[in-house]
Design a protein around this motif. Structure first.
Motif, PDB file in Angstrom:
ATOM      1  N   CYS A  35       0.856  -1.189   0.000  1.00 51.47           N
ATOM      2  CA  CYS A  35       0.000   0.000   0.000  1.00 51.47           C
ATOM      3  C   CYS A  35       0.891   1.236   0.000  1.00 51.47           C
ATOM      4  O   CYS A  35       1.978   1.211   0.579  1.00 51.47           O
ATOM      5  N   LEU A  37      -0.048   4.088   1.336  1.00 52.07           N
ATOM      6  CA  LEU A  37      -0.354   4.923   2.507  1.00 52.07           C
ATOM      7  C   LEU A  37      -0.058   4.137   3.789  1.00 52.07           C
ATOM      8  O   LEU A  37       0.183   2.921   3.747  1.00 52.07           O
ATOM      9  N   ARG A  38      -0.108   4.828   4.909  1.00 53.24           N
ATOM     10  CA  ARG A  38       0.099   4.196   6.225  1.00 53.24           C
ATOM     11  C   ARG A  38      -0.920   4.788   7.202  1.00 53.24           C
ATOM     12  O   ARG A  38      -0.578   5.598   8.065  1.00 53.24           O
ATOM     13  N   CYS A  39      -2.184   4.391   7.051  1.00 50.43           N
ATOM     14  CA  CYS A  39      -3.244   5.001   7.874  1.00 50.43           C
ATOM     15  C   CYS A  39      -3.136   4.528   9.332  1.00 50.43           C
ATOM     16  O   CYS A  39      -2.806   3.374   9.589  1.00 50.43           O
ATOM     17  N   HIS A  41      -5.439   3.838  11.410  1.00 55.83           N
ATOM     18  CA  HIS A  41      -6.442   2.871  11.858  1.00 55.83           C
ATOM     19  C   HIS A  41      -6.354   1.547  11.089  1.00 55.83           C
ATOM     20  O   HIS A  41      -7.220   0.702  11.234  1.00 55.83           O
ATOM     21  N   CYS A  42      -5.314   1.363  10.270  1.00 51.64           N
ATOM     22  CA  CYS A  42      -5.289   0.213   9.350  1.00 51.64           C
ATOM     23  C   CYS A  42      -5.066  -1.121  10.076  1.00 51.64           C
ATOM     24  O   CYS A  42      -4.069  -1.299  10.778  1.00 51.64           O
ATOM     25  N   ILE A  45      -2.091  -3.564   7.877  1.00 50.52           N
ATOM     26  CA  ILE A  45      -0.642  -3.425   8.110  1.00 50.52           C
ATOM     27  C   ILE A  45      -0.233  -4.323   9.286  1.00 50.52           C
ATOM     28  O   ILE A  45       0.819  -4.952   9.269  1.00 50.52           O
ATOM     29  N   GLY A  79      -7.056  -4.990   0.217  1.00 51.98           N
ATOM     30  CA  GLY A  79      -5.594  -5.035   0.286  1.00 51.98           C
ATOM     31  C   GLY A  79      -5.160  -4.659   1.671  1.00 51.98           C
ATOM     32  O   GLY A  79      -5.897  -4.897   2.636  1.00 51.98           O
ATOM     33  N   GLY A  80      -4.092  -3.942   1.601  1.00 54.08           N
ATOM     34  CA  GLY A  80      -3.297  -3.269   0.581  1.00 54.08           C
ATOM     35  C   GLY A  80      -4.146  -2.419  -0.387  1.00 54.08           C
ATOM     36  O   GLY A  80      -5.337  -2.269  -0.199  1.00 54.08           O
ATOM     37  N   ASN A 104      -7.792   3.422  -1.964  1.00 56.31           N
ATOM     38  CA  ASN A 104      -7.606   4.683  -1.228  1.00 56.31           C
ATOM     39  C   ASN A 104      -7.714   5.900  -2.164  1.00 56.31           C
ATOM     40  O   ASN A 104      -7.550   7.037  -1.728  1.00 56.31           O
TER      41      ASN A 104
HETATM   42  S1  SF4 Z   1      -4.610  -0.638   3.224  1.00 50.55           S
HETATM   43 FE1  SF4 Z   1      -6.126   1.023   3.342  1.00 50.55          FE
HETATM   44  S2  SF4 Z   1      -6.270   1.529   5.516  1.00 50.55           S
HETATM   45 FE2  SF4 Z   1      -4.377   0.363   5.215  1.00 50.55          FE
HETATM   46  S3  SF4 Z   1      -2.775   1.889   4.922  1.00 50.55           S
HETATM   47 FE3  SF4 Z   1      -3.525   1.317   2.902  1.00 50.55          FE
HETATM   48  S4  SF4 Z   1      -5.122   2.825   2.447  1.00 50.55           S
HETATM   49 FE4  SF4 Z   1      -4.743   2.935   4.628  1.00 50.55          FE
END
Ligand code: SF4
Ligand code: SF4
Length: 325
Positions: A35, A37-39, A41-42, A45, A79-80, A104
């Motif tokens: 992915c 991004l690094r949210c 609330h994920c 990950i 995903g991811g 995302n």
């Molecule tokens: S998988 Fe979704 S929630 Fe997780 S980091 Fe990526 S975009 Fe954010």
């Protein structure tokens, strides 16, 4: 309730209304472990996936499932970030009657009119950056990317302690774009995790009441039915999730094509604080008393829409008959 893309015929709705959903009819495939991004609330990950099947390996698996009588009804491509693998999703989606791509929104949406895109935007601009840590400019880039004519796009908003105050502003802002609506769910903590992101039951109830009120103004732009939001309230939510109905009708696979239990959130998810709409949606799908009114409204909406499309094409209702609506 909506099955997502447009390969469900009225007959499919009626069949499900009469016989119910078969096992394995609704679920998710983790397309990739990667992915961009690094949210904060994920959950994904935290699962630490490090490898994934190739497109060819997935296609072999789908062919095998076909031989085993897998129903191929509703698939969420997760995903991811699934759009990092457009090739796999592009080919895999053809196996299923209905597809929802959970992205995302940072990668250009492919021009697929037969799917629903669920784009995660967990708050207005300021809140979005707090939730995702994305680089400046990303929010506007997503907005331009998803505000696209002809594509069916919903925004997925995961409600946490960090963003619940911007719900009304979010609806107001995004209702001016071409998206079809916003789906609100709540954050699901992992077992043993504190309440840093999670709202207490009473706070969550107040938010649900407010969303239900806003539904009176914004209607189906808030893309979950009032019945499901009522089930998510504290007096019923825990009864539903302590014996979650999702595994009865659902499927979940990790990026290596291995089944995940009990759901996509994995064995560490704290079901007693689940904020996902899936258990409540599954509750409706597995209980005729709830399913019939929900599906009745859905079929009616669909018939009206198809009839209107038919009229617009000069062929009243024709698309109802050929099942391509
Ligand atoms: S998988 Fe979704 S929630 Fe997780 S980091 Fe990526 S975009 Fe954010
Ligand atoms: S309640 Fe159901 S959907 Fe929620 S985490 Fe548990 S198994 Fe998954």
């Amino acid at each position: 309730m909506d099955a997502g893309s447009n390969r469900w015929s009225v007959l499919d709705y009626i069949r499900v209304g009469v016989r119910g959903m078969p096992p394995g009819s609704l679920g998710g495939i983790d397309v990739t472990y990667r992915c961009n991004l690094r949210c904060r609330h994920c959950y994904f990950i935290k699962q630490n996936h490090r490898e994934e099947l190739s497109t060819e390996q997935w296609l072999v698996l789908f062919e095998q499932w076909k031989k085993e009588g897998f129903p191929f009804m509703i698939c969420g491509w997760i995903g991811g970030e699934p759009l990092l693998r457009k090739d796999l999703v592009g080919q895999g989606r053809k196996y299923f009657k209905s597809n929802v791509i959970f992205t995302n929104g940072t990668i250009d949406l492919p021009p697929w009119r037969d799917v629903t895109f669920s784009v995660s935007v967990h708050g207005t601009e300021e809140y979005y950056y707090r939730m995702t840590g994305a680089k400046k400019g990303t929010y506007q880039q997503i907005k331009e990317n998803v505000d696209s004519p002809g594509l069916r796009v919903f925004i997925a908003f995961c409600i946490t302690r960090f963003n619940y105050t911007c719900i009304e502003e979010m609806i107001e802002e995004w209702s001016k774009t071409r998206i079809s609506g916003i789906i609100f769910e709540f954050y699901t903590p992992m077992k043993g995790e504190g309440d840093g992101l999670w709202l207490s039951w009473s706070e969550r109830d107040r938010v649900l009441d407010r969303i239900r009120q806003l539904k009176k103004t914004y209607g189906e732009f808030i893309g979950v039915s009032d019945r499901i939001y009522r089930l998510m309230k504290s007096e019923t939510a825990r009864k539903v999730t302590q014996d979650c109905p999702f595994p009865m009708i659902g499927f979940s696979y990790d990026p290596m094509g291995r089944p995940k239990v009990p759901c996509q959130l994995g064995p560490e998810a704290d079901c007693s604080r689940c904020g996902c709409i899936l258990p409540f949606y599954s509750m409706v799908l597995t209980h005729r008393r709830l399913l019939i009114p929900e599906f009745g409204a859905s079929v009616l909406r669909r018939i009206m829409k198809l009839a209107n499309n038919g009229l617009a094409n000069g062929r009243p209702g024709a698309r109802i008959l050929d099942g391509t609506g």
